[in-house]
Design a protein around this motif. Sequence first.
Motif, PDB file in Angstrom:
ATOM      1  N   PHE A 143       0.841  -1.193   0.000  1.00  0.00           N
ATOM      2  CA  PHE A 143       0.000   0.000   0.000  1.00  0.00           C
ATOM      3  C   PHE A 143       0.872   1.238   0.000  1.00  0.00           C
ATOM      4  CE2 PHE A 143       0.870  -0.462   4.500  1.00  0.00           C
ATOM      5  CZ  PHE A 143       0.908   0.843   4.991  1.00  0.00           C
ATOM      6  N   CYS A 144       0.259   2.362  -0.345  1.00  0.00           N
ATOM      7  CA  CYS A 144       0.932   3.654  -0.265  1.00  0.00           C
ATOM      8  C   CYS A 144      -0.103   4.715   0.051  1.00  0.00           C
ATOM      9  CB  CYS A 144       1.687   3.984  -1.543  1.00  0.00           C
ATOM     10  SG  CYS A 144       0.652   4.179  -2.982  1.00  0.00           S
ATOM     11  N   GLU A 145       0.355   5.801   0.624  1.00  0.00           N
ATOM     12  CA  GLU A 145      -0.518   6.924   0.949  1.00  0.00           C
ATOM     13  C   GLU A 145      -0.300   8.016  -0.090  1.00  0.00           C
ATOM     14  OE1 GLU A 145      -0.991   7.925   5.270  1.00  0.00           O
ATOM     15  OE2 GLU A 145       0.790   6.647   5.380  1.00  0.00           O
ATOM     16  N   VAL A 146      -1.406   8.572  -0.549  1.00  0.00           N
ATOM     17  CA  VAL A 146      -1.369   9.630  -1.557  1.00  0.00           C
ATOM     18  C   VAL A 146      -2.322  10.733  -1.115  1.00  0.00           C
ATOM     19  CG1 VAL A 146      -1.762  10.169  -3.995  1.00  0.00           C
ATOM     20  CG2 VAL A 146      -0.952   7.902  -3.356  1.00  0.00           C
ATOM     21  N   GLN A 147      -1.919  11.962  -1.301  1.00  0.00           N
ATOM     22  CA  GLN A 147      -2.823  13.072  -1.010  1.00  0.00           C
ATOM     23  C   GLN A 147      -3.924  13.094  -2.061  1.00  0.00           C
ATOM     24  OE1 GLN A 147      -2.851  15.007   1.715  1.00  0.00           O
ATOM     25  NE2 GLN A 147      -1.248  13.581   2.355  1.00  0.00           N
ATOM     26  N   PRO A 148      -5.167  13.300  -1.661  1.00  0.00           N
ATOM     27  CA  PRO A 148      -6.270  13.274  -2.626  1.00  0.00           C
ATOM     28  C   PRO A 148      -6.147  14.342  -3.713  1.00  0.00           C
ATOM     29  CG  PRO A 148      -7.054  13.910  -0.440  1.00  0.00           C
ATOM     30  CD  PRO A 148      -5.612  13.552  -0.308  1.00  0.00           C
ATOM     31  N   THR A 149      -5.377  15.376  -3.450  1.00  0.00           N
ATOM     32  CA  THR A 149      -5.181  16.423  -4.449  1.00  0.00           C
ATOM     33  C   THR A 149      -4.133  16.049  -5.491  1.00  0.00           C
ATOM     34  OG1 THR A 149      -3.594  17.483  -2.965  1.00  0.00           O
ATOM     35  CG2 THR A 149      -5.874  18.284  -2.893  1.00  0.00           C
ATOM     36  N   ASP A 150      -3.378  14.992  -5.253  1.00  0.00           N
ATOM     37  CA  ASP A 150      -2.328  14.555  -6.182  1.00  0.00           C
ATOM     38  C   ASP A 150      -2.930  13.606  -7.220  1.00  0.00           C
ATOM     39  OD1 ASP A 150      -0.013  13.838  -7.482  1.00  0.00           O
ATOM     40  OD2 ASP A 150       1.107  13.344  -5.651  1.00  0.00           O
ATOM     41  N   ARG A 151      -3.715  14.170  -8.096  1.00  0.00           N
ATOM     42  CA  ARG A 151      -4.426  13.385  -9.115  1.00  0.00           C
ATOM     43  C   ARG A 151      -3.473  12.648 -10.044  1.00  0.00           C
ATOM     44  NH1 ARG A 151      -8.895  12.173  -7.145  1.00  0.00           N
ATOM     45  NH2 ARG A 151     -10.097  13.923  -6.412  1.00  0.00           N
ATOM     46  N   GLN A 152      -2.363  13.278 -10.405  1.00  0.00           N
ATOM     47  CA  GLN A 152      -1.409  12.644 -11.323  1.00  0.00           C
ATOM     48  C   GLN A 152      -0.847  11.358 -10.729  1.00  0.00           C
ATOM     49  OE1 GLN A 152       1.805  15.198 -12.512  1.00  0.00           O
ATOM     50  NE2 GLN A 152       2.642  13.717 -13.936  1.00  0.00           N
ATOM     51  N   ARG A 153      -0.470  11.390  -9.458  1.00  0.00           N
ATOM     52  CA  ARG A 153       0.076  10.196  -8.801  1.00  0.00           C
ATOM     53  C   ARG A 153      -1.003   9.131  -8.628  1.00  0.00           C
ATOM     54  NH1 ARG A 153       4.843  10.104  -5.193  1.00  0.00           N
ATOM     55  NH2 ARG A 153       4.796  12.258  -5.851  1.00  0.00           N
ATOM     56  N   MET A 154      -2.201   9.566  -8.255  1.00  0.00           N
ATOM     57  CA  MET A 154      -3.289   8.596  -8.092  1.00  0.00           C
ATOM     58  C   MET A 154      -3.617   7.918  -9.418  1.00  0.00           C
ATOM     59  SD  MET A 154      -5.772  10.353  -5.250  1.00  0.00           S
ATOM     60  CE  MET A 154      -6.923   9.001  -5.286  1.00  0.00           C
ATOM     61  N   GLU A 155      -3.632   8.678 -10.497  1.00  0.00           N
ATOM     62  CA  GLU A 155      -3.901   8.110 -11.821  1.00  0.00           C
ATOM     63  C   GLU A 155      -2.787   7.145 -12.228  1.00  0.00           C
ATOM     64  OE1 GLU A 155      -3.904   9.847 -16.284  1.00  0.00           O
ATOM     65  OE2 GLU A 155      -5.261  10.868 -14.881  1.00  0.00           O
ATOM     66  N   PHE A 156      -1.549   7.527 -11.990  1.00  0.00           N
ATOM     67  CA  PHE A 156      -0.400   6.689 -12.327  1.00  0.00           C
ATOM     68  C   PHE A 156      -0.490   5.348 -11.600  1.00  0.00           C
ATOM     69  CE2 PHE A 156       3.903   5.298 -11.087  1.00  0.00           C
ATOM     70  CZ  PHE A 156       4.438   5.042 -12.338  1.00  0.00           C
ATOM     71  N   LEU A 157      -0.739   5.391 -10.290  1.00  0.00           N
ATOM     72  CA  LEU A 157      -0.802   4.158  -9.507  1.00  0.00           C
ATOM     73  C   LEU A 157      -2.019   3.311  -9.873  1.00  0.00           C
ATOM     74  CD1 LEU A 157       0.378   5.641  -6.104  1.00  0.00           C
ATOM     75  CD2 LEU A 157       1.612   3.964  -7.495  1.00  0.00           C
ATOM     76  N   THR A 158      -3.129   3.951 -10.161  1.00  0.00           N
ATOM     77  CA  THR A 158      -4.328   3.221 -10.568  1.00  0.00           C
ATOM     78  C   THR A 158      -4.079   2.451 -11.862  1.00  0.00           C
ATOM     79  OG1 THR A 158      -5.735   4.839  -9.462  1.00  0.00           O
ATOM     80  CG2 THR A 158      -6.781   3.452 -11.115  1.00  0.00           C
ATOM     81  N   LEU A 160      -1.439   1.125 -12.671  1.00  0.00           N
ATOM     82  CA  LEU A 160      -0.579  -0.008 -12.335  1.00  0.00           C
ATOM     83  C   LEU A 160      -1.264  -1.013 -11.416  1.00  0.00           C
ATOM     84  CD1 LEU A 160       2.787   1.894 -11.887  1.00  0.00           C
ATOM     85  CD2 LEU A 160       2.104   0.444 -13.794  1.00  0.00           C
ATOM     86  N   GLY A 161      -2.576  -0.896 -11.280  1.00  0.00           N
ATOM     87  CA  GLY A 161      -3.334  -1.889 -10.535  1.00  0.00           C
ATOM     88  C   GLY A 161      -3.628  -1.556  -9.091  1.00  0.00           C
ATOM     89  N   PHE A 162      -3.301  -0.362  -8.633  1.00  0.00           N
ATOM     90  CA  PHE A 162      -3.603   0.036  -7.264  1.00  0.00           C
ATOM     91  C   PHE A 162      -5.047   0.505  -7.186  1.00  0.00           C
ATOM     92  CE2 PHE A 162       0.926   0.041  -7.158  1.00  0.00           C
ATOM     93  CZ  PHE A 162       1.283  -0.168  -5.840  1.00  0.00           C
ATOM     94  N   LEU A 163      -5.710   0.162  -6.079  1.00  0.00           N
ATOM     95  CA  LEU A 163      -7.087   0.567  -5.839  1.00  0.00           C
ATOM     96  C   LEU A 163      -7.171   1.288  -4.506  1.00  0.00           C
ATOM     97  CD1 LEU A 163      -8.842  -2.788  -6.804  1.00  0.00           C
ATOM     98  CD2 LEU A 163      -8.613  -0.746  -8.232  1.00  0.00           C
ATOM     99  N   GLU A 164      -8.125   2.195  -4.383  1.00  0.00           N
ATOM    100  CA  GLU A 164      -8.320   2.894  -3.122  1.00  0.00           C
ATOM    101  C   GLU A 164      -8.873   1.918  -2.092  1.00  0.00           C
ATOM    102  OE1 GLU A 164     -11.098   6.404  -1.320  1.00  0.00           O
ATOM    103  OE2 GLU A 164     -10.294   6.718  -3.348  1.00  0.00           O
ATOM    104  N   ILE A 165      -8.192   1.838  -0.939  1.00  0.00           N
ATOM    105  CA  ILE A 165      -8.651   0.913   0.103  1.00  0.00           C
ATOM    106  C   ILE A 165      -9.037   1.638   1.387  1.00  0.00           C
ATOM    107  CG2 ILE A 165      -7.551  -1.163  -0.773  1.00  0.00           C
ATOM    108  CD1 ILE A 165      -5.184  -0.644   1.013  1.00  0.00           C
ATOM    109  N   LEU A 166      -8.508   2.810   1.640  1.00  0.00           N
ATOM    110  CA  LEU A 166      -8.865   3.625   2.805  1.00  0.00           C
ATOM    111  C   LEU A 166      -8.762   5.094   2.424  1.00  0.00           C
ATOM    112  CD1 LEU A 166      -6.819   1.946   5.679  1.00  0.00           C
ATOM    113  CD2 LEU A 166      -9.278   1.850   5.397  1.00  0.00           C
ATOM    114  N   ARG A 167      -9.597   5.908   3.033  1.00  0.00           N
ATOM    115  CA  ARG A 167      -9.502   7.350   2.826  1.00  0.00           C
ATOM    116  C   ARG A 167      -9.555   8.021   4.191  1.00  0.00           C
ATOM    117  NH1 ARG A 167     -10.461  11.318  -1.305  1.00  0.00           N
ATOM    118  NH2 ARG A 167     -10.834   9.645  -2.797  1.00  0.00           N
ATOM    119  N   GLY A 168      -8.443   8.656   4.580  1.00  0.00           N
ATOM    120  CA  GLY A 168      -8.393   9.408   5.826  1.00  0.00           C
ATOM    121  C   GLY A 168      -8.580   8.567   7.080  1.00  0.00           C
ATOM    122  N   GLU A 169      -8.570   7.253   6.961  1.00  0.00           N
ATOM    123  CA  GLU A 169      -8.784   6.402   8.127  1.00  0.00           C
ATOM    124  C   GLU A 169      -7.486   5.792   8.636  1.00  0.00           C
ATOM    125  OE1 GLU A 169     -11.743   3.440   7.317  1.00  0.00           O
ATOM    126  OE2 GLU A 169     -12.819   4.825   6.018  1.00  0.00           O
ATOM    127  N   ALA A 170      -6.487   5.706   7.772  1.00  0.00           N
ATOM    128  CA  ALA A 170      -5.263   5.020   8.157  1.00  0.00           C
ATOM    129  C   ALA A 170      -4.496   5.782   9.221  1.00  0.00           C
ATOM    130  CB  ALA A 170      -4.372   4.793   6.937  1.00  0.00           C
TER     131      ALA A 170
END
Length: 182
Positions: A143-158, A160-170
């Motif tokens: 897993f990795c943590e990404v700021q929700p405003t970092d759309r470019q990183r979230m898109e890149f990781l998505t 590559l098969g990464f899915l959102e598993i927690l938001r603000g709970e970790a």
Amino acid sequence: MLRTALLPNKTTALVNHMCLGACLALCPEYSFVLEDELGVCGCVTGVQDVRAFIKRCHATWMPAMRDKYPGPRTGPSAVPAHTQDLLLLMEEDQGEYPDSLLHHFPSQLRLDALPQLVDASVSRTLLTALLAALKANGSQGVFCEVQPTDRQRMEFLTKLGFLEILRGEARSREGVVLGRLL
């Protein structure tokens, strides 16, 4: 952050220690660095077992950082007050993750690249090398943590098969946790 190592001041050194130091010191086998003609321009670091890593950080890394950056003093070797604030933030950053997360995703990664690094294939290669190393050594998920405003990183990781598993709970921060089974 990556090229700030060229700046000789205690705050910059502490920021580098916060962002990469513990992984480079405690898990060098899962650290991959990319350099160009100007120096370091990207890196990916990983932790095989987050629970064990956090324990090692509390036992060895944080005491070393407290020794390296002692409390406020006067004179030429004084540590600025904001450096102490950064050190406290680093200690908080070694917090606990929920068992529900670590059960399926025991490993963690951090990917950093300068914005000028426009060739996504380079970052993909770094990340692929890390994922292969983690899987080869028995990890079932990362897993990795990404700021929700970092759309470019979230898109890149998505991609590559990464899915959102927690938001603000970790943790106490407002990050999004992306995970991928290996």
